[in-house]
Each structure stands twice: as C-alpha cells, then as structure tokens.
Design a protein around this motif. Sequence first.
Motif: not given
Length: 200
Positions: A57-59, A65-71
């Motif tokens: 779900n972080i893709l 990879i959705d780096r903002q979401k991961l952040g």
Amino acid sequence: MSLVIGLTGGIASGKSTVSNMFKEMNILVIDADVEARLAVEKGQPAYEKILAEFGDNILLPNEEIDRQKLGSIIFHRSEKRQLLNGIVHPEVRKRMKRQIEEAKEQGEEIVVLDIPLLFESKLMYMVDKTLLVYVDNAIQLQRLMARNHLSKQEAEARIQSQMPLAEKVGLADEVIHNNGAITDTKKQLITILANWGIKK
Ligand SMILES: Nc1ncnc2c1ncn2[C@@H]1O[C@H](COP(=O)(O)OP(=O)(O)OP(=O)(O)O)[C@@H](O)[C@H]1O
C-alpha cells in the motif's frame, strides 16, 4: 593525488549553493539524497525489502515507492524510521563507494560527497576531509522561510529537529561561513581548496 571531500551543513545552510560551485569547477559531486532516491527504485535491492516490511500500500500506481507516503509513516514512528534507515542507508553507502571507485578509475582526482547527515550518520570514515557550510541561526531561519514558504514556527521546528550547526563546527575540518554574499562564499571555498593543495 586523490581527495574525497565530505560536504555537509544544516537545512538551508547553503550546501547546494556550494555543491554547485564545485560542479562549476568541473569537480564531481555525488549527492546522497539523489542516491537515496535511486536506491529505492523498482528493481533495486532495497525495493523488495521495503515492500516486505511496509506492504504494497506504499506503492504508487506505476509501482514505484511513494516516498512521501513512506515519509509520513515514519515521521512519528521512530521504530519504523530505524527499520527503513536500516534498509536504505547501507545501499546508499554502497552506491556512493562504488561511484568513488569508478571516479578514481576514470582519473578524477577530487570527488565531493554531498551528505546532509554526514556527522549524524557518522560517515566521516568515507571521506578524507570534511567541509561544513555554516550560517547563523537568524539567517538560516530567514532563508528557510523564504525558500520553502514556511512560517517562522514551522521553519524553527525543522531547524531544531537537526543537530545544531554550532555543534557541527567542532567536527568539521573546514567551515565556510555563508552569512554574506555568494561571492564571499566562493572566495572562502577557493581558499580552503588551496589549503588542501587544490588550485581552481
Ligand atoms: N550567500 C547567500 N546569500 C543569499 N542567499 C543564499 C546564500 N546561500 C544560499 N542562499 C539561499 O538560501 C537557500 C538555502 O540554500 P541552499 O539550497 O544552497 O541550502 P541547502 O543547505 O542545500 O539546503 P537543504 O539541505 O535544505 O536543501 C536557497 O534559497 C539559496 O538560494
């Protein structure tokens, strides 16, 4: 001769400004932030590890990879941040080491590593000399507010979340004071390089 310079500073202290000066002098700059982005691209070793830990779900729709979401996931959760750093940091170090080797093979005599968290991540062993871009707190605050369109409070919070620049001064081999005009910053850089035996 061959010299690896570690360039560092604090948020909005002027690292990119000095890094551009190196590039204008035709000196190779390896940017840790760029390497951190490349290290998590699809197909890279860190990619699968991150998916295994954080779920798909972080893709983004394009499977990157959705780096903002991961952040935002790791922002308030230090255990998740440590987990992610444990995956990404070794890959960034490997990528930078590989690039230093390649640069040396190609005959580059000077390589700059632009590493915002050089001291915090204790990466001094990777470089021969450390160069800190310093600004006084009030100027740092002003420049950060202007560049990122932040309120004083937001900018202060970002500055305070980092190791104080004054503390980094004691750890650096050389310090560039970036309070004044860009031309003055450039002069200091040239003097420091001359001290290190580099004529530009
Ligand atoms: N000597 C200077 N005089 C005026 N403005 C400056 C000077 N040096 C840098 N700036 C401006 O201050 C801001 C921060 O500089 P810069 O982007 O180089 O910092 P940085 O350390 O790379 O920041 P970050 O790590 O947060 O990306 C930029 O808007 C830049 O144009």
